[in-house]
Design a protein around this motif. Structure first.
Motif, PDB file in Angstrom:
ATOM      1  N   ARG A 130       0.845  -1.190   0.000  1.00 41.37           N
ATOM      2  CA  ARG A 130       0.000   0.000   0.000  1.00 41.37           C
ATOM      3  C   ARG A 130       0.878   1.236   0.000  1.00 41.37           C
ATOM      4  NH1 ARG A 130      -5.153   1.528   1.346  1.00 41.37           N
ATOM      5  NH2 ARG A 130      -5.383   3.598   2.254  1.00 41.37           N
ATOM      6  N   VAL A 131       0.572   2.174  -0.883  1.00 39.35           N
ATOM      7  CA  VAL A 131       1.298   3.449  -0.937  1.00 39.35           C
ATOM      8  C   VAL A 131       0.395   4.524  -0.367  1.00 39.35           C
ATOM      9  CG1 VAL A 131       2.376   5.178  -2.404  1.00 39.35           C
ATOM     10  CG2 VAL A 131       2.684   2.759  -2.912  1.00 39.35           C
ATOM     11  N   ASN A 132       0.746   5.032   0.807  1.00 34.90           N
ATOM     12  CA  ASN A 132      -0.075   6.035   1.488  1.00 34.90           C
ATOM     13  C   ASN A 132       0.279   7.423   0.990  1.00 34.90           C
ATOM     14  OD1 ASN A 132      -1.251   4.079   3.321  1.00 34.90           O
ATOM     15  ND2 ASN A 132       0.744   4.016   4.319  1.00 34.90           N
ATOM     16  N   LEU A 133      -0.755   8.190   0.724  1.00 32.37           N
ATOM     17  CA  LEU A 133      -0.525   9.577   0.322  1.00 32.37           C
ATOM     18  C   LEU A 133      -1.802  10.361   0.559  1.00 32.37           C
ATOM     19  CD1 LEU A 133       1.435  11.594  -0.852  1.00 32.37           C
ATOM     20  CD2 LEU A 133       0.604  11.036  -3.116  1.00 32.37           C
ATOM     21  N   THR A 134      -1.653  11.581   1.022  1.00 31.98           N
ATOM     22  CA  THR A 134      -2.795  12.453   1.235  1.00 31.98           C
ATOM     23  C   THR A 134      -2.484  13.846   0.739  1.00 31.98           C
ATOM     24  OG1 THR A 134      -4.300  13.420   2.858  1.00 31.98           O
ATOM     25  CG2 THR A 134      -2.044  13.026   3.570  1.00 31.98           C
ATOM     26  N   LEU A 135      -3.505  14.520   0.273  1.00 35.13           N
ATOM     27  CA  LEU A 135      -3.364  15.928  -0.100  1.00 35.13           C
ATOM     28  C   LEU A 135      -4.225  16.803   0.804  1.00 35.13           C
ATOM     29  CD1 LEU A 135      -3.491  15.598  -3.977  1.00 35.13           C
ATOM     30  CD2 LEU A 135      -1.510  15.744  -2.496  1.00 35.13           C
ATOM     31  N   ASP A 136      -4.657  16.226   1.935  1.00 34.07           N
ATOM     32  CA  ASP A 136      -5.547  16.965   2.817  1.00 34.07           C
ATOM     33  C   ASP A 136      -4.800  17.959   3.696  1.00 34.07           C
ATOM     34  OD1 ASP A 136      -8.100  17.508   3.762  1.00 34.07           O
ATOM     35  OD2 ASP A 136      -7.819  16.234   5.513  1.00 34.07           O
ATOM     36  N   TYR A 137      -3.466  17.785   3.808  1.00 34.34           N
ATOM     37  CA  TYR A 137      -2.671  18.669   4.660  1.00 34.34           C
ATOM     38  C   TYR A 137      -1.596  19.347   3.816  1.00 34.34           C
ATOM     39  CZ  TYR A 137      -4.954  16.396   8.598  1.00 34.34           C
ATOM     40  OH  TYR A 137      -5.875  15.919   9.472  1.00 34.34           O
ATOM     41  N   LEU A 138      -2.023  20.069   2.820  1.00 37.88           N
ATOM     42  CA  LEU A 138      -1.072  20.674   1.901  1.00 37.88           C
ATOM     43  C   LEU A 138      -0.172  21.731   2.528  1.00 37.88           C
ATOM     44  CD1 LEU A 138      -2.953  20.858  -1.483  1.00 37.88           C
ATOM     45  CD2 LEU A 138      -0.946  19.534  -0.916  1.00 37.88           C
ATOM     46  N   PRO A 139      -0.566  22.448   3.591  1.00 31.95           N
ATOM     47  CA  PRO A 139       0.417  23.343   4.216  1.00 31.95           C
ATOM     48  C   PRO A 139       1.663  22.596   4.675  1.00 31.95           C
ATOM     49  CG  PRO A 139      -1.786  23.894   4.958  1.00 31.95           C
ATOM     50  CD  PRO A 139      -1.906  22.623   4.159  1.00 31.95           C
ATOM     51  N   GLU A 140       1.514  21.301   5.060  1.00 31.16           N
ATOM     52  CA  GLU A 140       2.685  20.500   5.412  1.00 31.16           C
ATOM     53  C   GLU A 140       3.293  19.832   4.188  1.00 31.16           C
ATOM     54  OE1 GLU A 140      -0.203  20.343   7.187  1.00 31.16           O
ATOM     55  OE2 GLU A 140       0.559  21.565   8.836  1.00 31.16           O
ATOM     56  N   GLN A 141       2.455  19.574   3.169  1.00 31.55           N
ATOM     57  CA  GLN A 141       2.921  18.929   1.948  1.00 31.55           C
ATOM     58  C   GLN A 141       2.744  19.915   0.802  1.00 31.55           C
ATOM     59  OE1 GLN A 141       1.360  14.583   3.434  1.00 31.55           O
ATOM     60  NE2 GLN A 141       0.796  15.287   1.447  1.00 31.55           N
ATOM     61  N   SER A 142       3.637  20.867   0.734  1.00 28.37           N
ATOM     62  CA  SER A 142       3.492  21.995  -0.177  1.00 28.37           C
ATOM     63  C   SER A 142       4.707  22.093  -1.074  1.00 28.37           C
ATOM     64  CB  SER A 142       3.334  23.284   0.641  1.00 28.37           C
ATOM     65  OG  SER A 142       3.591  24.412  -0.142  1.00 28.37           O
ATOM     66  N   LEU A 143       4.520  22.836  -2.165  1.00 25.89           N
ATOM     67  CA  LEU A 143       5.648  23.067  -3.066  1.00 25.89           C
ATOM     68  C   LEU A 143       6.773  23.825  -2.385  1.00 25.89           C
ATOM     69  CD1 LEU A 143       4.019  23.960  -6.503  1.00 25.89           C
ATOM     70  CD2 LEU A 143       4.859  21.781  -5.681  1.00 25.89           C
ATOM     71  N   GLN A 144       6.459  24.518  -1.291  1.00 28.41           N
ATOM     72  CA  GLN A 144       7.508  25.240  -0.580  1.00 28.41           C
ATOM     73  C   GLN A 144       8.594  24.288  -0.075  1.00 28.41           C
ATOM     74  OE1 GLN A 144       7.477  28.377  -0.644  1.00 28.41           O
ATOM     75  NE2 GLN A 144       5.393  29.173  -0.671  1.00 28.41           N
ATOM     76  N   ARG A 145       8.261  22.999   0.016  1.00 23.41           N
ATOM     77  CA  ARG A 145       9.226  22.025   0.511  1.00 23.41           C
ATOM     78  C   ARG A 145      10.136  21.506  -0.597  1.00 23.41           C
ATOM     79  NH1 ARG A 145       6.212  17.709   4.305  1.00 23.41           N
ATOM     80  NH2 ARG A 145       8.292  16.810   4.045  1.00 23.41           N
TER      81      ARG A 145
END
Length: 459
Positions: free
Chosen positions: A263-278
């Motif tokens: 299983r590959v886990n991924l979420t886009l619900d917390y984009l401030p933590e998972q953002s292009l800024q990273r």
């Protein structure tokens, strides 16, 4: 006359000082503009991306798949991959370059000892110790060091990007091995069925119940399946060698592919933590703008007077021991140097520095647009593959039910063998297509995580 000359010199220094101050005020505007533009664009896109929601938030690429074997492979690659180690050496060289530039701001101390001998004159010995220091009155040396620090930070971001890409490639190669093994299993099952059909047709041909053309078609299908099976086995070996290269290993890998896809886990619900800024490539591009801005200030300040101070302690004697500062003489020198004419060299340096800053800004915009495109493309693929998986799963279920019915009808003589072979072929094709879609779906999620800036945890 002397007063008039001094007045001209004062005006010149004042005008150059104002020019330097003006350049300092202008410096940073391009970097600030880039930061504001990217922040606005990313905020706008993140609002759209939040519409795609999965399960639980993750922070790093290594959180995508929880597997002990994969974790060991990743750690080995981060330690032994030659390309990554080369990038690390480049980063270390940049660190020493920054230390070298920092040394320009510090006083330098030199010591000398010499012997002088001429005809008919006794030898004399000279010893001296001198200290010199350039007063950074305009902040030029500070700007040079700051530019080098920004460049070093950009190199660190690029090293982080190299780590991220390497880990993503290892995960994808590891998943590809499972995909290749599944293709081998499916094709082996297909070949077994084709060989059974071929034997049936051969027996029917001997009994005069079938034409030779049908037997030839069955033999052709079996031979094609054997060729495909050999290709899939070689593809698995190639993938294993690719993974071996990523790991920087000279020994043949003895890895058994997983039976099932993880299983590959991924979420886009917390984009401030998972953002292009990273994303490290965006960080590196922005830092390159700041470094180029600082270099513009350095180029302007090269036109200004240079103030340097030096002090020397020297002694001359007829013997080496007496020359070691028994009766030293000291001297102090303060020097002001103003470049007046260098054939337009300094002005050209300023213009080149400005162009480099403009280029760095365009590189940043290009990197930002590429990042946006990568995220939107992978999100689009996520939706497409999800829909395709659902449709092919339904198609395979229907085909399997249809195959069961055709097998029953064939045993009772209600359908011809050619009809059964056609349904069997459809079922195997759908099974292979479904497995490939599962693989592509997992690979796309790895690409999506990489596009969002989910990197490797810094050790």
């Amino acid at each position: 006359m002397i007063n008039k000359t001094l007045w001209h010199w004062g005006c010149l220094c004042l005008s150059l000082s104002l020019t330097a101050c003006s350049s300092d005020m202008q410096r940073g505007k391009i970097a600030d503009k880039a930061q504001k533009e990217s922040a606005a664009l990313i905020d706008k896109k993140e609002t759209q991306w939040r519409q795609l929601n999965e399960v639980a938030p993750i922070s790093y690429l290594t959180d995508l798949i929880q597997d002990a074997q994969l974790d060991r492979l990743i750690q080995q690659a981060l330690t032994a991959n030659p390309d990554l180690q080369k990038t690390l050496l480049t980063l270390k060289a940049s660190t020493w370059q920054l230390k070298s530039i920092h040394g320009d701001r510090l006083p330098s101390l030199d010591a000398g000892f010499s012997r002088n001998k001429t005809e008919s004159v006794e030898a004399s010995y000279n010893a001296d110790i001198s200290i010199s220091w350039e007063a950074d009155f305009w902040g030029k040396l500070a700007n040079s060091e700051a530019a080098a620090a920004k460049s070093l930070a950009a190199d660190q971001a690029l090293y982080q990007e190299s780590q991220d890409v390497l880990v993503a490639n290892i995960i994808k190669s590891w998943l590809a091995m499972t995909s290749k093994q599944h293709l081998i299993d499916i094709e082996s099952q297909r070949l077994a069925v084709l060989e059974t059909n071929e034997n049936r047709l051969l027996q029917r041909f001997k009994n005069g119940l079938n034409d030779l053309e049908e037997l030839d078609e069955a033999q052709t299908a079996s031979s094609q399946s054997r060729a495909d099976l050999a290709q899939y086995k070689e593809d698995l070996a190639i993938e294993r060698r690719t993974l071996q290269r990523y790991l920087g290993s000279e020994n043949t890998l003895n890895i058994v592919p997983n039976t099932d896809y993880p299983r590959v886990n991924l979420t886009l619900d917390y984009l401030p933590e998972q953002s292009l800024q990273r994303r490290p490539d965006l960080k590196a591009a922005y830092l390159a703008i700041q470094a180029a801005d600082l270099n513009v200030s350095v180029a302007y300040k090269d036109m200004l007077p240079t103030i340097s101070l030096s002090a020397t302690l020297s002694d001359t004697a007829s013997s080496p021991s007496s020359a070691l500062f028994a009766s030293p003489i000291w001297s102090l020198l303060a020097q002001l140097t103003q470049p007046l004419y260098q054939g337009g060299k300094l002005k050209a340096a300023v213009e080149i520095a400005k162009i480099n800053t403009a280029e760095a800004y365009q590189d940043y915009r290009s990197t930002l647009l590429t990042a946006i495109n990568e995220v939107e493309t992978t999100i689009g693929q996520e939706k497409l593959l999800t829909q395709q998986l659902l449709n092919i799963q339904q198609a395979l279920q229907s085909s399997q039910k249809n195959l069961t019915r055709y097998e029953q009808k064939y045993r009772t003589g209600l359908v011809e063998l050619s009809d059964l072979i056609r349904v069997q072929e459809t079922t195997f094709n759908l099974a292979a297509e479904l497995d490939n879609l599962l693989y592509l779906h997992l690979i796309n999620r790895v690409d999506l995580g990489l596009a969002l800036g989910l990197g490797v945890k810094e050790s």
